[in-house]
Write a protein that holds these residues in place. Structure first.
Motif, short mmCIF file in Angstrom:
data_model
loop_
_atom_site.label_atom_id
_atom_site.label_comp_id
_atom_site.label_asym_id
_atom_site.label_seq_id
_atom_site.Cartn_x
_atom_site.Cartn_y
_atom_site.Cartn_z
N ALA A 37 0.88 -1.15 -0.05
CA ALA A 37 -0.26 -0.03 0.07
C ALA A 37 1.00 0.82 -0.34
CB ALA A 37 -1.04 0.20 1.47
N LYS A 38 1.92 1.41 1.05
CA LYS A 38 2.73 2.63 0.61
C LYS A 38 3.62 2.42 -1.04
CE LYS A 38 5.37 5.38 2.91
NZ LYS A 38 5.05 6.60 3.16
N GLN A 41 0.75 4.33 -2.81
CA GLN A 41 1.01 5.81 -2.71
C GLN A 41 1.99 6.35 -2.70
OE1 GLN A 41 1.16 7.37 1.76
NE2 GLN A 41 -0.79 8.33 1.74
N PHE A 53 -4.07 5.86 3.17
CA PHE A 53 -3.85 4.59 3.07
C PHE A 53 -5.65 4.33 3.27
CE2 PHE A 53 0.30 5.36 5.08
CZ PHE A 53 0.76 4.52 3.60
N TYR A 57 -6.49 0.61 0.92
CA TYR A 57 -6.04 -0.63 1.64
C TYR A 57 -8.29 -1.13 1.19
CZ TYR A 57 -2.57 -1.30 3.98
OH TYR A 57 -0.85 -1.74 4.05
#
Length: 151
Positions: A37-38, A41, A53, A57
């Motif tokens: 996810a990072k 992003q 996030f 997510y």
């Protein structure tokens, strides 16, 4: 699975087409491996400066539920890649770049003989290590460190 198949599936299941969803799917198509996810992003921060996030997510969870993505854990972090739909197989996974390579061997064929009364409903088999390119990068990094006198 690929981006176009995923977008068709989303529409067929009644989910809206959004630019964010399409851009997230595009990242998976370009990566050829697992993404966190990072990483998503970071990749989308210029196009969507306020992307959270939670938004990422929520979309990853939806994609996983619809079998667009599959999930594993690397170094304690959930990572995702396109769901493999061709046939039953497993993966070699590079711990550095996240790229995967398909392996056709399934250890379950032999393991199922251990307890014929146990009904297997699913399994996951992954082998972790470093791909050839990352091994070379790691080796070069160590050589530079040694030349610099850092130990």
């Amino acid at each position: 699975m690929n981006k176009n198949e995923a977008l068709i599936l989303l529409r067929a299941k009644g989910f809206k087409h959004t630019d964010k969803r399409e851009d997230i799917l595009e990242l998976f198509e370009e990566s050829g491996g697992y993404l966190s996810a990072k990483e998503i992003q970071t990749a989308l921060k210029d196009a969507y400066p306020g992307i959270s996030f939670d938004t990422i997510y929520r979309n990853l969870s939806l994609f996983k539920k619809l079998l667009i993505l599959e999930e594993t854990e690397l170094d304690g972090e959930k990572v995702f890649q396109f769901h493999c739909t061709e046939h039953h197989h497993h993966h070699l996974i590079c711990l550095r770049c996240g790229k995967t390579k398909t392996i056709e061997v399934c250890p379950m064929q032999d393991l199922s003989k251990l307890d014929p009364d146990f009904k297997v409903t699913g399994h996951k088999f992954e082998i972790y290590g470093y791909c050839k390119d990352c091994q070379e990068e790691i080796r070069r990094s160590h050589v530079k460190t040694e030349r610099a006198g850092v130990h």
